[in-house]
Design a protein around this motif. Structure first.
Motif, PDB file in Angstrom:
ATOM      1  N   VAL A   1       0.863  -1.207   0.138  1.00 31.18           N
ATOM      2  CA  VAL A   1      -0.032   0.014   0.248  1.00 31.18           C
ATOM      3  C   VAL A   1       1.040   1.395   0.035  1.00 31.18           C
ATOM      4  CG1 VAL A   1      -1.686   1.313   1.222  1.00 31.18           C
ATOM      5  CG2 VAL A   1      -1.779  -1.379   1.668  1.00 31.18           C
ATOM      6  N   VAL A   2       0.668   2.111  -0.760  1.00 36.33           N
ATOM      7  CA  VAL A   2       1.549   3.230  -0.894  1.00 36.33           C
ATOM      8  C   VAL A   2       1.007   4.350   0.247  1.00 36.33           C
ATOM      9  CG1 VAL A   2       2.333   5.336  -2.288  1.00 36.33           C
ATOM     10  CG2 VAL A   2       1.859   3.084  -3.374  1.00 36.33           C
ATOM     11  N   MET A   3       1.660   4.553   1.166  1.00 29.43           N
ATOM     12  CA  MET A   3       1.471   5.556   2.113  1.00 29.43           C
ATOM     13  C   MET A   3       1.532   6.877   1.832  1.00 29.43           C
ATOM     14  SD  MET A   3       0.131   3.038   4.205  1.00 29.43           S
ATOM     15  CE  MET A   3      -0.024   4.055   5.585  1.00 29.43           C
ATOM     16  N   SER A   4       2.728   7.046   0.993  1.00 27.99           N
ATOM     17  CA  SER A   4       2.868   8.794   0.282  1.00 27.99           C
ATOM     18  C   SER A   4       4.045   8.520  -0.600  1.00 27.99           C
ATOM     19  CB  SER A   4       3.810   9.315   1.830  1.00 27.99           C
ATOM     20  OG  SER A   4       5.006   8.795   2.060  1.00 27.99           O
ATOM     21  N   GLY A   5       4.065   9.441  -1.333  1.00 27.11           N
ATOM     22  CA  GLY A   5       4.869   9.444  -2.549  1.00 27.11           C
ATOM     23  C   GLY A   5       3.862   8.930  -4.000  1.00 27.11           C
ATOM     24  N   THR A   6       4.940   8.397  -4.967  1.00 27.71           N
ATOM     25  CA  THR A   6       4.176   8.029  -6.024  1.00 27.71           C
ATOM     26  C   THR A   6       5.267   6.596  -6.615  1.00 27.71           C
ATOM     27  OG1 THR A   6       3.405   9.922  -6.897  1.00 27.71           O
ATOM     28  CG2 THR A   6       3.541   8.287  -8.525  1.00 27.71           C
ATOM     29  N   ILE A   7       4.853   5.677  -6.915  1.00 32.67           N
ATOM     30  CA  ILE A   7       5.554   4.564  -7.392  1.00 32.67           C
ATOM     31  C   ILE A   7       5.074   4.370  -8.940  1.00 32.67           C
ATOM     32  CG2 ILE A   7       6.002   1.999  -7.158  1.00 32.67           C
ATOM     33  CD1 ILE A   7       6.899   3.776  -4.575  1.00 32.67           C
ATOM     34  N   GLU A   8       5.872   4.069  -9.651  1.00 31.77           N
ATOM     35  CA  GLU A   8       5.693   3.808 -11.075  1.00 31.77           C
ATOM     36  C   GLU A   8       5.857   2.232 -11.454  1.00 31.77           C
ATOM     37  OE1 GLU A   8       6.789   6.582 -14.784  1.00 31.77           O
ATOM     38  OE2 GLU A   8       8.597   5.592 -13.894  1.00 31.77           O
ATOM     39  N   LEU A   9       4.930   1.704 -12.016  1.00 26.67           N
ATOM     40  CA  LEU A   9       4.917   0.449 -12.600  1.00 26.67           C
ATOM     41  C   LEU A   9       5.303   0.248 -14.064  1.00 26.67           C
ATOM     42  CD1 LEU A   9       1.948  -0.930 -10.529  1.00 26.67           C
ATOM     43  CD2 LEU A   9       4.264  -1.148  -9.895  1.00 26.67           C
ATOM     44  N   ILE A  10       6.280  -0.397 -14.282  1.00 25.39           N
ATOM     45  CA  ILE A  10       6.800  -0.553 -15.662  1.00 25.39           C
ATOM     46  C   ILE A  10       6.692  -2.106 -16.129  1.00 25.39           C
ATOM     47  CG2 ILE A  10       8.596  -0.089 -17.338  1.00 25.39           C
ATOM     48  CD1 ILE A  10       9.382   1.674 -14.241  1.00 25.39           C
ATOM     49  N   PRO A  11       5.323  -2.279 -16.801  1.00 25.72           N
ATOM     50  CA  PRO A  11       4.980  -3.553 -17.132  1.00 25.72           C
ATOM     51  C   PRO A  11       5.559  -4.060 -18.272  1.00 25.72           C
ATOM     52  CG  PRO A  11       3.049  -2.422 -17.784  1.00 25.72           C
ATOM     53  CD  PRO A  11       4.180  -1.155 -16.751  1.00 25.72           C
ATOM     54  N   PHE A  12       5.958  -5.234 -18.609  1.00 31.05           N
ATOM     55  CA  PHE A  12       6.495  -5.911 -19.869  1.00 31.05           C
ATOM     56  C   PHE A  12       5.479  -6.110 -20.800  1.00 31.05           C
ATOM     57  CE2 PHE A  12       8.104  -9.294 -22.313  1.00 31.05           C
ATOM     58  CZ  PHE A  12       9.151  -8.687 -22.984  1.00 31.05           C
ATOM     59  N   ARG A  13       5.601  -5.890 -21.753  1.00 32.69           N
ATOM     60  CA  ARG A  13       4.449  -6.304 -23.005  1.00 32.69           C
ATOM     61  C   ARG A  13       4.973  -7.514 -23.722  1.00 32.69           C
ATOM     62  NH1 ARG A  13       2.464  -1.600 -26.673  1.00 32.69           N
ATOM     63  NH2 ARG A  13       2.615  -3.196 -27.975  1.00 32.69           N
ATOM     64  N   ALA A  14       4.227  -8.645 -23.631  1.00 34.21           N
ATOM     65  CA  ALA A  14       4.926  -9.840 -24.273  1.00 34.21           C
ATOM     66  C   ALA A  14       4.784  -9.738 -25.777  1.00 34.21           C
ATOM     67  CB  ALA A  14       3.994 -11.202 -23.956  1.00 34.21           C
ATOM     68  N   ASP A  15       4.016  -8.840 -26.318  1.00 27.92           N
ATOM     69  CA  ASP A  15       3.777  -9.012 -27.862  1.00 27.92           C
ATOM     70  C   ASP A  15       4.705  -7.772 -28.203  1.00 27.92           C
ATOM     71  OD1 ASP A  15       2.561  -6.801 -26.732  1.00 27.92           O
ATOM     72  OD2 ASP A  15       0.947  -6.528 -28.284  1.00 27.92           O
ATOM     73  N   SER A  16       5.664  -7.328 -27.918  1.00 29.28           N
ATOM     74  CA  SER A  16       6.525  -6.296 -28.214  1.00 29.28           C
ATOM     75  C   SER A  16       8.031  -6.249 -27.404  1.00 29.28           C
ATOM     76  CB  SER A  16       5.951  -4.881 -27.947  1.00 29.28           C
ATOM     77  OG  SER A  16       6.859  -3.832 -28.314  1.00 29.28           O
ATOM     78  N   ALA A  17       8.688  -6.109 -28.104  1.00 31.28           N
ATOM     79  CA  ALA A  17      10.256  -5.979 -27.233  1.00 31.28           C
ATOM     80  C   ALA A  17      10.394  -4.798 -26.275  1.00 31.28           C
ATOM     81  CB  ALA A  17      11.348  -5.929 -28.283  1.00 31.28           C
ATOM     82  N   ALA A  18       9.510  -3.604 -26.700  1.00 31.34           N
ATOM     83  CA  ALA A  18       9.200  -2.584 -26.003  1.00 31.34           C
ATOM     84  C   ALA A  18       8.388  -2.700 -24.516  1.00 31.34           C
ATOM     85  CB  ALA A  18       8.821  -1.429 -26.382  1.00 31.34           C
TER      86      ALA A  18
END
Length: 159
Positions: free
Chosen positions: A54-71
């Motif tokens: 649980v984010v109590m303060s601040g900001t967390i960035e999630l960078i998911p991987f796309r299986a259909d692309s190298a990006a």
């Protein structure tokens, strides 16, 4: 941050919003706190989970991987009262994304054993979670059924 602040943050978080105050108090005491500096990695994609956050303060960035692309897919930001790794609250799973602090942040880790304890001690919370997750699954099935119907409608007809 005081106990009342913690309880307010938890009460606004998905999954925990239906918990009674005593259940939130137990979560607040039993959860593990972690402070993250700007740019610090919370966890990496592919790692086994050790609980949800649980984010109590601040900001967390999630960078998911796309299986259909190298990006990588577009990042998702999670801020105060956001839950990261909802499935990891209940069992160990592989992390599907990198999670990194966009700014100085604080998170609370809730392990499956803590979650299990809270649900045993507060059966109404367990029933609320079960009901909510059941509704989400029904919505998913309805959505997939709609997609199936559209795809069947697009298929060429046999003659």
């Amino acid at each position: 941050m005081g106990l009342d602040d913690d309880i307010a943050i938890l009460a606004a978080a998905p999954v925990f919003e239906l918990f009674e105050r005593d259940a939130l108090r137990l979560l607040s005491f039993a959860g593990d706190r972690r402070l993250l500096g700007e740019g610090e990695l919370l966890f990496a994609r592919g790692e086994p989970s050790d609980g949800g956050y649980v984010v109590m303060s601040g900001t967390i960035e999630l960078i998911p991987f796309r299986a259909d692309s190298a990006a990588d897919a577009a990042p998702v930001t999670v801020s105060r009262s956001g839950v990261i790794g909802r499935n990891a609250l209940f069992r160990s799973v592989a992390r599907p994304a990198d999670a990194r602090a966009r700014e100085a942040s604080e998170v609370m880790r809730v392990t499956p054993s803590v979650m299990s304890r809270v649900l045993r001690e507060f059966p109404d919370a367990a029933a609320a979670i079960h009901g909510g997750m059941s509704e989400e699954l029904l919505d998913l099935v309805r959505g997939l059924s709609g997609v199936r119907e559209r795809l069947v409608g697009l298929a060429p007809r046999k003659r």
